[in-house]
Enzyme design. Structure first.
Site, PDB file in Angstrom:
ATOM      1  N   TYR A 166      15.423  -3.573   2.099  1.00  0.00           N
ATOM      2  CA  TYR A 166      13.947  -2.558   2.482  1.00  0.00           C
ATOM      3  C   TYR A 166      14.027  -1.310   1.977  1.00  0.00           C
ATOM      4  CZ  TYR A 166      10.480   0.047   4.869  1.00  0.00           C
ATOM      5  OH  TYR A 166       9.506   0.814   5.066  1.00  0.00           O
ATOM      6  N   LYS A 204      12.461   1.147  -0.976  1.00  0.00           N
ATOM      7  CA  LYS A 204      11.708   2.279  -0.849  1.00  0.00           C
ATOM      8  C   LYS A 204      12.589   3.362  -1.562  1.00  0.00           C
ATOM      9  CE  LYS A 204       8.616   2.682   1.213  1.00  0.00           C
ATOM     10  NZ  LYS A 204       6.927   2.361   0.905  1.00  0.00           N
ATOM     11  N   THR A 260       9.748   6.145   4.061  1.00  0.00           N
ATOM     12  CA  THR A 260      10.397   6.077   5.169  1.00  0.00           C
ATOM     13  C   THR A 260      11.617   6.861   5.428  1.00  0.00           C
ATOM     14  OG1 THR A 260      11.746   4.595   6.604  1.00  0.00           O
ATOM     15  CG2 THR A 260      11.464   3.996   4.391  1.00  0.00           C
ATOM     16  N   ASP A 261      12.036   7.336   6.705  1.00  0.00           N
ATOM     17  CA  ASP A 261      13.018   8.097   6.973  1.00  0.00           C
ATOM     18  C   ASP A 261      14.543   7.143   6.600  1.00  0.00           C
ATOM     19  OD1 ASP A 261      12.762   6.280   8.926  1.00  0.00           O
ATOM     20  OD2 ASP A 261      13.172   7.954  10.842  1.00  0.00           O
ATOM     21  N   GLU A 262      14.149   5.758   6.560  1.00  0.00           N
ATOM     22  CA  GLU A 262      15.186   4.674   6.408  1.00  0.00           C
ATOM     23  C   GLU A 262      15.938   5.041   5.192  1.00  0.00           C
ATOM     24  OE1 GLU A 262      14.744   0.910   7.787  1.00  0.00           O
ATOM     25  OE2 GLU A 262      12.903   1.340   8.908  1.00  0.00           O
TER      26      GLU A 262
HETATM   27  N1  NAD Z   1       5.574   1.100   9.998  1.00  0.00           N
HETATM   28  C1  NAD Z   1       6.349   2.120   9.846  1.00  0.00           C
HETATM   29  O1  NAD Z   1       6.801   2.573  11.061  1.00  0.00           O
HETATM   30  C2  NAD Z   1       6.568   3.031   8.819  1.00  0.00           C
HETATM   31  C3  NAD Z   1       7.449   4.317   8.893  1.00  0.00           C
HETATM   32  C4  NAD Z   1       7.315   4.939   7.584  1.00  0.00           C
HETATM   33  C5  NAD Z   1       6.964   4.541   6.537  1.00  0.00           C
HETATM   34  N2  NAD Z   1       6.329   3.304   6.442  1.00  0.00           N
HETATM   35  C6  NAD Z   1       5.809   2.988   5.343  1.00  0.00           C
HETATM   36  O2  NAD Z   1       4.401   2.919   5.350  1.00  0.00           O
HETATM   37  C7  NAD Z   1       3.773   1.637   4.367  1.00  0.00           C
HETATM   38  C8  NAD Z   1       2.921   1.118   5.442  1.00  0.00           C
HETATM   39  O3  NAD Z   1       3.754   0.344   6.328  1.00  0.00           O
HETATM   40  P1  NAD Z   1       3.043  -0.721   7.286  1.00  0.00           P
HETATM   41  O4  NAD Z   1       3.702  -0.515   8.587  1.00  0.00           O
HETATM   42  O5  NAD Z   1       1.327  -0.582   7.480  1.00  0.00           O
HETATM   43  O6  NAD Z   1       3.266  -2.084   6.574  1.00  0.00           O
HETATM   44  P2  NAD Z   1       2.569  -3.295   6.803  1.00  0.00           P
HETATM   45  O7  NAD Z   1       3.536  -4.456   6.392  1.00  0.00           O
HETATM   46  O8  NAD Z   1       1.915  -3.440   8.083  1.00  0.00           O
HETATM   47  O9  NAD Z   1       1.352  -3.198   5.678  1.00  0.00           O
HETATM   48  C9  NAD Z   1       1.569  -3.366   4.284  1.00  0.00           C
HETATM   49  C10 NAD Z   1       0.427  -3.723   3.676  1.00  0.00           C
HETATM   50  O10 NAD Z   1       0.545  -3.771   2.080  1.00  0.00           O
HETATM   51  C11 NAD Z   1      -0.027  -4.958   1.700  1.00  0.00           C
HETATM   52  N3  NAD Z   1       1.041  -5.320   0.284  1.00  0.00           N
HETATM   53  C12 NAD Z   1       2.199  -5.766   0.533  1.00  0.00           C
HETATM   54  N4  NAD Z   1       2.629  -6.150  -0.796  1.00  0.00           N
HETATM   55  C13 NAD Z   1       1.657  -5.898  -1.690  1.00  0.00           C
HETATM   56  C14 NAD Z   1       1.346  -6.068  -3.051  1.00  0.00           C
HETATM   57  N5  NAD Z   1       2.323  -6.636  -3.609  1.00  0.00           N
HETATM   58  N6  NAD Z   1       0.083  -5.721  -3.563  1.00  0.00           N
HETATM   59  C15 NAD Z   1      -0.842  -5.245  -2.871  1.00  0.00           C
HETATM   60  N7  NAD Z   1      -0.933  -5.124  -1.229  1.00  0.00           N
HETATM   61  C16 NAD Z   1       0.455  -5.517  -0.682  1.00  0.00           C
HETATM   62  C17 NAD Z   1       0.207  -5.990   2.637  1.00  0.00           C
HETATM   63  O11 NAD Z   1      -0.951  -7.209   2.462  1.00  0.00           O
HETATM   64  C18 NAD Z   1      -0.292  -5.331   3.978  1.00  0.00           C
HETATM   65  O12 NAD Z   1      -1.595  -5.150   4.174  1.00  0.00           O
HETATM   66  C19 NAD Z   1       5.036   1.132   3.896  1.00  0.00           C
HETATM   67  O13 NAD Z   1       4.982   1.580   2.342  1.00  0.00           O
HETATM   68  C20 NAD Z   1       6.227   1.407   4.681  1.00  0.00           C
HETATM   69  O14 NAD Z   1       7.492   1.606   3.905  1.00  0.00           O
HETATM   70  C21 NAD Z   1       5.856   2.626   7.668  1.00  0.00           C
END
Ligand code: NAD
Length: 336
Positions: A158, A162, A133-135
């Site tokens: 968080y 990351k 993430t950009d965070e």
């Molecule tokens: N949503 C955003 O805006 C955004 C932006 C930049 C980066 N990200 C990154 O992208 C990735 C996905 O984000 P998202 O928004 O889809 O998240 P989300 O919370 O919607 O989904 C995360 C998934 O990971 C699974 N999970 C969590 N812990 C787990 C574990 N211990 N073992 C197996 N599965 C596990 C959950 O069951 C869920 O299905 C993350 O790594 C997040 O940091 C998200």
């Protein structure tokens, strides 16, 4: 090519699997996911019967389970999205963030290394894509943007978890020569996002006639990218990115939170008729700010554009409206 996608039952993961399945017919995908509260396997119903997709319920914190599965499946690549992802939850209870985001990433790296090290003499073609993430870069003032050389300065549990996982991935390239790539993306929006996040919350609360909570003065600024553009960027980096590199991904689309909430309310006024007193904006209610709330994030994505030819293709107004309609259907306010 046999790929493991972790966290494939979450927001970005489920969109990513559908994207890969549709656009890369030579790819077989196994989705490993613990199925936390944030997941929903029904999003993958359209490909449930495909012989190029399967699902395995697995917690990446469980090292033995990861070991057994990696040995059995012998993947050609990993696209790692599994994480605890909600900043507010990391403030209420940081512990699962350390386990899933840091220990979980370590387990995947270590099991990939042990499995793939047989080819250690040359850089292994098998690739580990870590989605971040950009965070991790911390917060900005009114000017400037994050690029790939910006120092890390994570401010929430968080983003700290990351950042820790990013450093582990980086070290596995530098120390062991693993074929890793890292991406750092701005805020995503689109179908399948969990109800707790900002855009679904605004839509849900507004349609239910409840107060729409906005942190502080609503002046925090975020860059927004449509989830399918992010998935396209991830596939581009996975297939074309350079080993050991990091790529920022963003939408060149900054919005102050309050302006974005107003904009969604106006879309709802048009799509669903007027809200209370003629406008859903009347439901906006300012609430106590999030602890340590970062003021502004902005991403400079020129590296991925210049080196890999990616650019966001979706027009924000159109995709936001489609996203609003998708949630209206989900919440039962619009027939399919
Ligand atoms: N949503 C955003 O805006 C955004 C932006 C930049 C980066 N990200 C990154 O992208 C990735 C996905 O984000 P998202 O928004 O889809 O998240 P989300 O919370 O919607 O989904 C995360 C998934 O990971 C699974 N999970 C969590 N812990 C787990 C574990 N211990 N073992 C197996 N599965 C596990 C959950 O069951 C869920 O299905 C993350 O790594 C997040 O940091 C998200």
């Amino acid at each position: 090519m046999k790929l493991i996608v972790t966290g494939g039952a979450g927001f970005i993961g489920s969109n990513m699997i559908l994207h890969l399945h549709k656009n890369y017919p030579d790819v077989e995908i196994v989705n490993i996911d613990k199925l936390t509260y944030a997941s929903d396997l029904s999003y993958l119903e359209p490909i449930k019967q495909s012989d190029r997709y399967r699902f395995k319920k697995l917690d990446i914190v469980d090292r033995d389970a990861v070991h057994d599965f990696f040995q059995k499946w012998n993947p050609d690549g990993i696209i790692h999205l599994a994480a605890e992802s909600h900043v507010d939850n990391s403030i209420k209870g940081p512990e699962p963030f350390v386990y899933s985001n840091v220990v979980g990433t370590f387990n995947l790296l270590e099991e990939s290394r042990l499995l793939w090290e047989k080819n250690e003499k040359t850089l292994n073609p098998r690739r580990f894509l870590h989605i971040s993430t950009d965070e991790v870069y911390g917060t900005l003032g009114d000017e400037g943007s994050f690029n790939e050389t910006t120092s890390y300065a994570p401010n929430s549990p968080y983003s700290a978890s990351k950042a820790s996982s990013d450093f582990l991935v980086r070290s596995y390239h530098h120390t062991f020569g693993m074929n890793t790539v890292i991406t750092n993306c701005s805020n995503n929006y689109g179908p399948h996002q969990h109800d707790e996040k900002l855009i679904p919350t605004v839509i849900r609360k507004a349609l239910a006639g409840e107060e729409i909570p906005v942190y502080g003065k609503g002046d925090n600024v975020r860059d927004w990218l449509f989830v399918d553009d992010h998935c396209n960027a991830l596939a581009t980096v996975f297939f074309k990115g350079k080993a050991g590199e990091q790529y920022n991904i963003g939408g060149d689309n900054e919005w102050m939170n309050l302006e974005l909430v107003n904009h969604i309310c106006q879309i709802l006024n048009q799509e669903y008729g007027e809200g209370p007193d003629g406008d859903y904006r009347n439901l906006i209610s300012f609430v106590t700010d999030r602890l340590g709330h970062d003021y502004r994030y902005a991403v400079n994505a020129s590296k991925i554009k210049k080196e890999l030819g990616w650019k966001p293709s979706q027009d924000f107004d159109n995709m936001l409206r489609q996203t609003v309609r998708w949630f209206m259907k989900k919440y039962g306010y619009l027939q399919s």
